[in-house]
Design an enzyme around this catalytic site. Structure first.
Site, PDB file in Angstrom:
ATOM      1  N   PRO A   2       0.805  -1.082  -0.448  1.00  0.00           N
ATOM      2  CA  PRO A   2      -0.566   0.033  -0.120  1.00  0.00           C
ATOM      3  C   PRO A   2       1.177   1.220  -0.014  1.00  0.00           C
ATOM      4  CG  PRO A   2       0.051  -1.198   2.523  1.00  0.00           C
ATOM      5  CD  PRO A   2       0.294  -2.047   0.931  1.00  0.00           C
ATOM      6  N   GLU A   3       0.606   2.455  -1.182  1.00  0.00           N
ATOM      7  CA  GLU A   3       1.161   3.687  -1.133  1.00  0.00           C
ATOM      8  C   GLU A   3       0.786   4.232   0.405  1.00  0.00           C
ATOM      9  OE1 GLU A   3       3.217   4.230  -4.466  1.00  0.00           O
ATOM     10  OE2 GLU A   3       3.306   2.702  -5.579  1.00  0.00           O
ATOM     11  N   HIS A 109      -5.748 -15.684  10.864  1.00  0.00           N
ATOM     12  CA  HIS A 109      -4.311 -13.877  10.418  1.00  0.00           C
ATOM     13  C   HIS A 109      -4.768 -13.058  11.595  1.00  0.00           C
ATOM     14  CE1 HIS A 109      -2.809 -16.602   7.852  1.00  0.00           C
ATOM     15  NE2 HIS A 109      -3.702 -16.959   6.976  1.00  0.00           N
ATOM     16  N   ARG A 128       1.079 -12.099   6.095  1.00  0.00           N
ATOM     17  CA  ARG A 128       2.368 -12.466   5.709  1.00  0.00           C
ATOM     18  C   ARG A 128       3.292 -11.942   6.717  1.00  0.00           C
ATOM     19  NH1 ARG A 128       3.768 -11.729  -0.379  1.00  0.00           N
ATOM     20  NH2 ARG A 128       2.476 -12.949  -1.491  1.00  0.00           N
TER      21      ARG A 128
END
Length: 302
Positions: A2-3, A109, A128
């Site tokens: 994500p930016e 998660h 992750r």
């Protein structure tokens, strides 16, 4: 990854839920994400009220009534889900490979669960585990290893041609690499660098210093570039960010800016600039894909 517009969209979604509320309970499903949680992480959050929520580059900074700051980074696959008092979930940023169940905050998660007063709950999920959470002691933000040395905020007042000229002067590094350097501009990522360079009609391979005069003043091309950066980020924020896989904004809707890409991820397609007639190309730069039009992005200076 994500930016900045995606992280800012998540911040804007979290702000009305977090700010002004007291953290009642913190449950950790594991001892670490990318790094171990700081000592007494849950205990230091519990009982504190969130007084403000800011963004620095791609980091979220929650100021606490204790004087400390709760730092958060989404990494590649991090996502926040807000669960309202009535039990309805609302996604605040979904990236990469989540199932429908995980998107509702019910997946395997879910590593951090924050209960707030008033019955609200915030769940941080991260398949992750590239995300980061830390607590910064009072007065320690400027010297924190992850924040120290960050460059200009691309949406801040200091982001102007004069300041960028000081950073670019004498630099032989390619313009794309210089714009991606977090010590020069904080939080500007690959997508929006490519898009801004296209709008400014600048070659991503030109030396960054070519946009600065010998006397150190910004050239007209640097003025255009600053305007293009602000423009493309502003449009991305209005669109709720860019969805490359499963990103979602504060209302659970996917970001729409990817529908407006001029060059990013458009290799082999016709250039969208009227009258250009060029074809978008992709080349690797510093391990990242650079998308550009070789016909209309030839300018390197004035």
């Amino acid at each position: 990854m994500p930016e900045l517009p995606e992280v800012e969209t998540v911040r804007r979604g979290l702000e009305p839920v977090l700010v002004g509320r007291r953290i009642v309970r913190v449950k950790l499903a594991r001892n670490d994400l990318r790094f171990p949680f700081p000592q007494d992480f849950a205990a230091r959050l519990e009982g504190a009220t969130v007084t403000a929520l800011h963004r620095r580059a791609k980091y979220l900074l929650a100021r606490l009534s204790t004087g400390e700051t709760w730092l958060m980074h989404l990494g590649m696959t991090g996502r926040f889900t807000v669960v309202a008092p009535d039990g309805q979930p609302q996604g605040l940023g979904e990236f990469y490979y989540e199932s429908a169940a995980e998107a509702r905050g019910a997946g395997p998660h879910d590593h951090v669960v924050i209960d707030l007063d008033g019955g609200w709950r915030i769940i941080y999920s991260d398949p992750r585990r590239f995300g980061i959470m830390d607590i910064i002691p009072e007065g320690g933000e400027a010297e924190h290893p992850l924040l120290k040395g960050l460059g200009l905020e691309p949406l801040g007042n200091a982001m102007n041609a004069d300041n960028l000229a000081k950073a670019f002067r004498g630099k032989k590094a390619p313009l794309k690499a210089a714009l991606s350097d977090q010590k020069i501009i904080a939080g500007l990522g690959n997508i929006y660098v490519c898009e801004a360079l296209f709008r400014a009609r600048l070659s991503p391979f030109a030396p960054a210093g070519s946009l600065v005069t010998r006397a150190g003043a910004p050239r007209a091309s640097l003025e255009r570039l600053v305007a293009a950066i602000r423009e493309v980020l502003g449009e991305a924020l209005k669109a709720g960010g860019s969805t490359l896989r499963d990103y979602a904004g504060a209302d659970g809707a996917a970001g729409q800016f990817q529908e407006r890409f001029d060059v990013y991820d458009r290799e082999g397609e016709p250039c969208r600039r009227a009258g250009c007639g060029g074809t978008v190309k992709r080349l690797a730069q510093s391990g990242r894909s650079t998308f550009y039009c070789p016909r209309c992005q030839r300018r390197t200076g004035p």
